[in-house]
Design a protein around this motif. Structure first.
Motif, PDB file in Angstrom:
ATOM      1  N   SER A 177      -1.157   8.715  10.796  1.00 44.30           N
ATOM      2  CA  SER A 177      -1.967   7.971   9.826  1.00 44.30           C
ATOM      3  C   SER A 177      -2.834   6.878  10.451  1.00 44.30           C
ATOM      4  O   SER A 177      -3.656   6.285   9.773  1.00 44.30           O
ATOM      5  N   LEU A 178      -2.657   6.651  11.762  1.00 41.29           N
ATOM      6  CA  LEU A 178      -3.269   5.458  12.373  1.00 41.29           C
ATOM      7  C   LEU A 178      -4.780   5.345  12.169  1.00 41.29           C
ATOM      8  O   LEU A 178      -5.291   4.263  11.910  1.00 41.29           O
ATOM      9  N   SER A 179      -5.502   6.460  12.262  1.00 42.64           N
ATOM     10  CA  SER A 179      -6.956   6.309  12.185  1.00 42.64           C
ATOM     11  C   SER A 179      -7.504   6.445  10.766  1.00 42.64           C
ATOM     12  O   SER A 179      -8.706   6.365  10.568  1.00 42.64           O
ATOM     13  N   ILE A 180      -6.631   6.643   9.786  1.00 35.11           N
ATOM     14  CA  ILE A 180      -7.149   6.726   8.405  1.00 35.11           C
ATOM     15  C   ILE A 180      -6.379   5.807   7.460  1.00 35.11           C
ATOM     16  O   ILE A 180      -6.244   6.101   6.275  1.00 35.11           O
ATOM     17  N   LEU A 181      -5.884   4.688   8.007  1.00 41.95           N
ATOM     18  CA  LEU A 181      -5.053   3.817   7.173  1.00 41.95           C
ATOM     19  C   LEU A 181      -5.772   3.336   5.922  1.00 41.95           C
ATOM     20  O   LEU A 181      -5.158   3.168   4.877  1.00 41.95           O
ATOM     21  N   GLU A 182      -7.097   3.141   6.013  1.00 39.57           N
ATOM     22  CA  GLU A 182      -7.784   2.600   4.829  1.00 39.57           C
ATOM     23  C   GLU A 182      -7.705   3.559   3.645  1.00 39.57           C
ATOM     24  O   GLU A 182      -7.802   3.148   2.496  1.00 39.57           O
ATOM     25  N   LYS A 183      -7.503   4.849   3.938  1.00 32.30           N
ATOM     26  CA  LYS A 183      -7.379   5.800   2.828  1.00 32.30           C
ATOM     27  C   LYS A 183      -6.021   5.695   2.145  1.00 32.30           C
ATOM     28  O   LYS A 183      -5.814   6.276   1.082  1.00 32.30           O
ATOM     29  N   LEU A 184      -5.076   5.025   2.786  1.00 36.10           N
ATOM     30  CA  LEU A 184      -3.734   4.927   2.208  1.00 36.10           C
ATOM     31  C   LEU A 184      -3.517   3.590   1.515  1.00 36.10           C
ATOM     32  O   LEU A 184      -2.406   3.246   1.142  1.00 36.10           O
ATOM     33  N   GLU A 185      -4.610   2.821   1.364  1.00 37.47           N
ATOM     34  CA  GLU A 185      -4.448   1.471   0.828  1.00 37.47           C
ATOM     35  C   GLU A 185      -4.660   1.403  -0.675  1.00 37.47           C
ATOM     36  O   GLU A 185      -5.440   2.173  -1.240  1.00 37.47           O
ATOM     37  N   LYS A 186      -3.971   0.437  -1.240  1.00 35.99           N
ATOM     38  CA  LYS A 186      -4.222   0.099  -2.633  1.00 35.99           C
ATOM     39  C   LYS A 186      -4.785  -1.322  -2.644  1.00 35.99           C
ATOM     40  O   LYS A 186      -4.319  -2.163  -1.879  1.00 35.99           O
ATOM     41  N   TRP A 187      -5.734  -1.591  -3.479  1.00 36.69           N
ATOM     42  CA  TRP A 187      -6.395  -2.904  -3.550  1.00 36.69           C
ATOM     43  C   TRP A 187      -6.870  -3.372  -2.171  1.00 36.69           C
ATOM     44  O   TRP A 187      -6.920  -4.560  -1.882  1.00 36.69           O
ATOM     45  N   GLY A 188      -7.182  -2.416  -1.301  1.00 28.24           N
ATOM     46  CA  GLY A 188      -7.669  -2.795   0.027  1.00 28.24           C
ATOM     47  C   GLY A 188      -6.687  -3.587   0.839  1.00 28.24           C
ATOM     48  O   GLY A 188      -7.060  -4.299   1.764  1.00 28.24           O
ATOM     49  N   LEU A 189      -5.415  -3.478   0.505  1.00 24.44           N
ATOM     50  CA  LEU A 189      -4.470  -4.357   1.185  1.00 24.44           C
ATOM     51  C   LEU A 189      -3.161  -3.637   1.477  1.00 24.44           C
ATOM     52  O   LEU A 189      -2.734  -3.503   2.614  1.00 24.44           O
ATOM     53  N   LEU A 190      -2.545  -3.158   0.398  1.00 24.35           N
ATOM     54  CA  LEU A 190      -1.188  -2.653   0.512  1.00 24.35           C
ATOM     55  C   LEU A 190      -1.193  -1.183   0.946  1.00 24.35           C
ATOM     56  O   LEU A 190      -1.926  -0.376   0.415  1.00 24.35           O
ATOM     57  N   LEU A 191      -0.370  -0.854   1.946  1.00 26.60           N
ATOM     58  CA  LEU A 191      -0.255   0.548   2.331  1.00 26.60           C
ATOM     59  C   LEU A 191       0.745   1.234   1.419  1.00 26.60           C
ATOM     60  O   LEU A 191       1.794   0.688   1.121  1.00 26.60           O
ATOM     61  N   ILE A 192       0.392   2.451   0.992  1.00 28.34           N
ATOM     62  CA  ILE A 192       1.278   3.146   0.075  1.00 28.34           C
ATOM     63  C   ILE A 192       2.076   4.192   0.843  1.00 28.34           C
ATOM     64  O   ILE A 192       1.530   5.162   1.379  1.00 28.34           O
ATOM     65  N   GLY A 193       3.358   3.976   0.936  1.00 29.88           N
ATOM     66  CA  GLY A 193       4.241   4.848   1.702  1.00 29.88           C
ATOM     67  C   GLY A 193       4.211   6.279   1.202  1.00 29.88           C
ATOM     68  O   GLY A 193       4.230   7.226   1.972  1.00 29.88           O
TER      69      GLY A 193
END
Lengths: 324, 501
Positions: free
Chosen positions: B358-374
Motif C-alpha cells: 500500500s505504500l505508494s497509494i496510501l492517499e487512496k486509503l484515506e478518509k478525510w485526507g487523514l485517517l488510514l482505513i485498515g
C-alpha cells in the motif's frame, strides 16, 4: 508459528515486563513507593521528558536524531517568560508590544517549530548529517537563550501561568494531561496516518521510500519541526513549574529523551519502534530515579544505574535481533 | 598452472556452474568469455576463495587444493582485481599495498620508510613513477588499477585475475595496461582476463575459454578464433522458448522518449546515455538488452524521474508532453518502476506485506485526507496476494521472511496497485527460482494483453526472447538496434550489443 508469535510478542513487551518487575521490586524494598501520591509524583516528573521523547521517537524512526531539543526547550521557555513579563520592546521606535498568556505561549511554540524546521532544512537541503546539524543548533539555541536572558533567570510570571506547571485537574497534574494528549496525537499520527507510514518507511529503507514517490524531504521537515515544537511545549511546562525561566534549563534533556526512546525499543537505525515503547522507556527512567531516591541511594550512583539500564536495554534488543 | 575439474556450484537449488573443466596456462593471457550470467564471476570467486562450498576439484601447480578463504587463496598466489577496485581512498598508495601486511621495525612501530621504498620498487616495475605517499583519492581510475596490480605483485601472485579491467579507463590507460600485462606474462604469471570487448581480447589474449549457462562450451587459441565464431559459441544455446506471434499489437503510442541524455554523476563530459529515442506502444512488451554498463538501468531511472538535474530529453505519455522530475511525478502520469535490486530499492524489509503493497497509494486509503482505513488496505492486499499468488502465511508477516520470488511479487503488487499505464521492469527475475520466474513471465504477458505498456530491461537474452515483442539493444549508453523479436536472433542481438567495440 505460534511459538514464533509468542516470542515476537515477548520482544514487543519486554520493556513493559521490565517496568512491572521494577515496580514489584521497588514496592518490596520501600513502602513509600507503591502509593497514589508517589505515582502522581513520578508522572509529574516525567511529563516533560515524555513530550520531548515523543518528538524524538518520530525523528529516530526516520533514522535521524535531534540533539538540540534541550536548548530549544530552554530558549522557548525563556521566550515565554520574557514575553509574559516584559513584552516585546523596540526602544528605538518607542514601541511596546505586550503579550497575553496565550500569545506568549503561541509565540514560543512557533519559534520552536521554526527552529526545528531550520534543522530539517539543513539536513535535507544541504545533506548535513542530523547529528551534526542538530549539534550546531544545540549550541546556537543555547547561545540565544543566554543572549535573551542575559544569563539571569526570568522569574515571577504570575499565577495563571504557574497553573500550567503546578495545577491539577481531577487530581492529576496539568503537565501529565499535556503529555497524555501529546502521546495520543503522536500515536494517532504514527499508527493511523499516511505521514506515520512514511516515517516508518523512510527509516526502514529510504531508497525504497524514495522510489515509491514519497517526498523524503517533506517528511523529514515535518518530523524535525514536530520534535522542536514538542521541545517548546516542554520548555513552557518547565518554566511554569519553576515559575522561572532558567538560562541553563534543559541541559542534557536530549540524552534523557534518547534514553527513553532506546529503552523503549526503538532502533537508532530507524524503521522499528513505537511511541508507546518510548512512554514505557520514560516511565522506567522516572521510576528508577524515584526508587533510588526513596532508597536513599547517592545521586552519583543513580547516574551509574541509569547508564547501566540503557546498556542492558540495548544489549537485550541486539540479542533478540540476532536470534531472528 | 590452474585447472578446474568438474566444478559445479549451486545457489539455493539453481545451478550457477555445472561441470566446468578448464585449464589456465602460465605465461599466457587466458580470456574467459561469456554473456552476463554465464558464470564467469562465480568461477572467479571460487578460484579466489570467496566461495568455499562447491563440487569438483581445483588443481593448482599440480596439487589438488581447496581454499578456506580469500586469505588462503592470496597466500597461495592467486590475486583478483575486481571491477570495482578495493582500495581505501583516504590512505596512501603504500598504506594500501601493505594493508593488513604492515611492516614494523624492531620497536613494533610501522616502518614507513621500508614500506614506501618497497612500494616504489613495485610501482617502478609497472613504469608508474609516483610518490607512494600519494593518497588513492587523488589518483585516476587507471592509476588505481596499477596500485591494485602492484598489490598483487607484492603478494607474489602467480595468477592474476582481472575482471573487466578496462571498463572504466581511457584508451591511453588501456595501452599502458596492455604493456604491463605483456610484461607480467613474460615474467611467467598466469593472467586471467575477463572482458566483453572483442578488440581487446584479440589484442591481448593467447587462449580463450567460452562459458555459457554455467558450462564451458569451447576453448582454444585466440589466433584461431574469429569474432563470429566466439559470438556463435557465447549465444548458441538451444532456444527453449517458442517465438511469439506478433499480429494483434496496436499502434497507439503510449510512451515516447526523444533525445534522452544523462550525464555521469561526477565526470561532466562523460555521458551515461546519449541520444536515446524510442516509442512504446499500447499492449507492447519492449525488451531492453545490453551488456554491463550499457545503460539499461540508467534509462529506466531517467524515465522514472530519478535524475532530474543530470538528464535531458522529452518524454510524452499518450502524445502529451509530461515533465517528470521525481518518482512522484512519474507515478502521477502512470509510470511504475520495479527496480533492479528489490531488497535495497524495492521493499521496506522489516514491514509487512500489506504495508509494502500500500505504500505508494496510501492517499487512496484515506478518509478525510487523514485517517488510514485498515479495511480498504486489507482488501487491496488480499486482492493482489490472490492475483499474483503470493505465498505468505499472513498479510502482516514481514517481507524479509519471504522467498525471493514472493518478495518480487510483492514489489510487482505494489506497483500494479498504482494502476500504471507503463510498467518499467528492471531485471524482474534476478535471483528467483524457475517456478516464480515463469509465473512472472505469464503475469507480464497478461498485463500487456490488458493494454499495459511494458519495458523489460534485462541482461538475460533468453528472458528477452521469451517475453518481449520487440527489443532495443544498447551499447555504451546508445541505442544500437531496434529489432522485432520474431525477425531476429540471439547472434544478431549480441552483435549489436558489442557493436562499438
Amino acid at each position: 508459528m505460534t511459538a514464533n508469535n509468542y516470542k515476537n510478542n515477548l520482544n514487543k513487551f519486554q520493556s513493559l515486563i521490565a517496568l512491572i518487575i521494577l515496580c514489584i521490586v521497588l514496592s518490596l524494598l520501600s513502602n513509600k513507593f507503591f502509593t497514589a501520591s508517589n505515582g502522581v509524583n513520578v508522572l509529574r516528573q516525567i511529563a516533560v521528558n515524555i513530550c520531548v521523547a515523543t518528538g524524538m521517537t518520530m525523528i529516530v524512526l526516520t533514522a535521524g536524531i535531534d540533539l538540540s531539543v534541550g536548548s530549544v526547550l530552554a530558549l522557548c521557555g525563556a521566550i515565554t517568560a520574557g514575553l509574559l513579563k516584559n513584552g516585546w520592546q523596540f526602544p528605538t521606535l518607542d514601541l511596546f508590544v505586550g503579550f497575553t498568556l496565550l500569545g506568549a505561549i503561541l509565540c514560543a511554540i512557533i519559534i520552536g517549530a521554526f527552529l526545528g524546521f531550520f534543522n530539517g532544512l539543513v539536513i535535507t537541503k544541504f545533506k548535513v548529517p542530523p547529528f551534526v546539524a542538530t549539534l550546531a543548533m544545540l549550541t546556537i539555541a543555547r547561545g540565544f537563550t543566554m543572549l535573551y536572558t542575559e544569563g539571569h533567570p526570568i522569574s515571577n510570571l504570575g499565577t495563571s501561568f504557574a497553573f500550567i506547571g503546578a495545577g491539577s485537574f481531577i487530581g492529576i497534574p496539568i503537565p501529565v494531561w499535556i503529555a497524555t494528549v501529546v502521546v495520543l496525537i503522536a500515536v494517532f499520527i504514527t499508527k493511523k496516518t499516511k505521514l506515520g507510514r512514511y516515517i516508518y518507511a523512510i527509516g526502514g529503507n529510504e531508497n525504497a521510500a524514495k522510489l515509491s514517490g514519497i517526498s523524503i524531504n517533506r517528511v523529514k521537515l515535518i518530523v524535525y519541526s514536530l520534535g522542536a515544537t514538542l521541545a517548546a511545549i516542554g520548555g513552557i511546562i518547565v518554566t511554569s513549574r519553576l515559575d522561572s525561566a532558567q538560562p541553563n534549563a534543559g541541559i542534557s534533556y536530549e540524552l534523557d529523551a534518547i534514553a527513553a526512546v532506546v529503552i523503549g525499543g526503538t532502533s537508532l537505525n530507524g524503521g522499528r519502534g513505537s511511541i508507546w515503547g518510548t512512554v514505557i522507556g520514560a516511565i522506567i527512567i522516572g521510576v528508577l530515579n524515584n526508587g533510588l531516591v526513596l532508597l536513599n541511594v547517592s545521586p552519583f550512583w543513580q547516574q551509574v544505574v541509569k547508564g547501566a539500564v540503557i546498556l542492558l536495554a540495548v544489549i537485550i534488543d541486539k540479542i533478540g535481533d540476532k536470534k531472528e | 598452472m590452474l585447472e578446474a575439474k568438474n566444478i559445479s556450484k549451486q545457489f539455493s537449488g539453481i545451478h550457477a556452474l555445472s561441470n566446468i573443466n578448464l585449464t589456465l596456462y602460465p605465461g599466457k593471457v587466458n580470456a574467459i568469455i561469456g554473456e552476463n550470467g554465464a558464470g564467469k564471476s562465480t568461477l572467479m570467486k571460487i578460484f579466489s576463495g570467496v566461495y568455499t562450498q562447491y563440487e569438483g576439484q581445483i588443481i593448482y601447480q599440480g596439487n589438488s587444493i581447496k581454499f578456506s578463504g580469500t586469505k588462503d587463496a592470496e597466500n597461495a598466489g592467486i590475486a583478483i582485481i575486481h571491477q570495482e577496485l578495493n582500495l581505501v581512498p583516504y590512505l596512501s598508495i603504500a598504506e594500501n599495498i601493505f594493508l593488513g601486511k604492515e611492516l614494523t621495525n624492531s620497536f613494533g612501530m610501522l616502518d614507513k620508510n621500508k614500506m614506501n621504498n618497497l612500494s616504489k620498487q613495485l610501482l617502478e616495475r609497472l613504469n608508474f613513477l609516483i610518490d607512494p605517499n600519494t593518497k588513492i583519492e587523488n589518483l585516476k581510475i587507471g592509476q588505481q588499477q596499477l596500485v591494485e596490480i602492484a598489490k598483487a605483485l607484492h603478494t607474489n601472485a602467480l595468477v592474476i585475475i582481472m575482471d573487466e579491467p578496462t571498463s572504466a579507463i581511457s584508451d591511453k590507460e588501456v595501452t599502458n595496461l596492455f604493456s604491463i600485462i605483456a610484461q607480467l606474462k613474460n615474467e611467467g604469471k598466469t593472467i586471467v582476463y575477463i572482458s566483453h570487448k572483442f578488440i581487446e581480447l584479440f589484442a591481448i589474449a593467447d587462449n580463450f575459454v567460452v562459458l555459457r549457462d554455467g558450462t564451458n562450451i569451447a576453448a582454444g587459441l585466440m589466433q584461431e578464433a574469429t569474432q563470429e565464431s566466439l559470438i556463435q559459441q557465447m549465444s548458441g544455446r538451444e532456444l527453449k522458448v517458442q517465438k511469439k506471434n506478433l499480429d494483434t499489437k496496436s499502434n497507439i503510442v503510449l510512451l515516447s522518449a526523444k533525445g534522452i541524455e544523462l550525464q555521469h554523476p561526477t565526470i561532466k563530459l562523460n555521458m551515461l546515455l546519449s541520444n536515446i529515442s524510442f516509442s512504446l506502444y499500447k499492449g507492447e512488451i519492449l525488451g531492453i538488452y545490453g551488456l554491463m554498463g550499457a545503460g539499461r538501468t540508467e534509462l529506466m531511472e531517467v524515465l522514472f524521474g530519478l535524475h532530474p538535474k543530470k538528464s535531458k530529453g522529452t518524454i510524452c505519455i499518450e502524445n502529451e508532453f509530461k515533465k517528470i522530475s521525481s518518482p512522484a511525478d512519474a507515478i502521477k502520469v502512470g509510470i511504475a518502476l520495479v527496480p533492479e535490486d528489490r531488497k535495497l530499492q524495492g521493499l521496506i524489509l522489516n514491514q509487512s506485506v500489506s504495508k509494502n503493497i500500500s505504500l505508494s497509494i496510501l492517499e487512496k486509503l484515506e478518509k478525510w485526507g487523514l485517517l488510514l482505513i485498515g479495511r480498504k488496505e486489507k482488501d487491496l492486499t488480499e486482492k493482489y496476494i490472490s492475483k499474483l499468488s503470493i505465498k505468505t502465511a499472513e498479510n502482516n508477516k514481514s517481507v524479509e521472511k519471504l522467498s525471493g520470488g514472493n518478495q518480487q511479487k510483492v514489489v510487482l503488487a505494489k506497483w500494479l496497485a498504482t494502476n500504471p499505464k507503463v510498467l518499467l521492469l528492471d531485471e524482474p527475475t534476478r535471483g528467483i527460482d524457475i517456478q516464480a520466474k515463469s509465473e512472472i513471465y505469464q503475469l507480464i504477458k497478461n498485463l500487456s494483453a490488458e493494454g499495459m505498456g511494458i519495458i523489460l530491461a534485462s541482461s538475460e537474452l533468453p528472458e528477452i526472447l521469451a517475453v518481449a515483442d520487440r527489443v532495443i539493444v544498447m551499447c555504451e549508453g546508445e541505442i544500437t538496434a531496434n529489432l522485432k523479436i520474431n525477425e531476429t536472433s540471439e547472434q544478431e542481438i549480441l552483435t549489436y550489443a558489442i557493436q562499438k567495440n
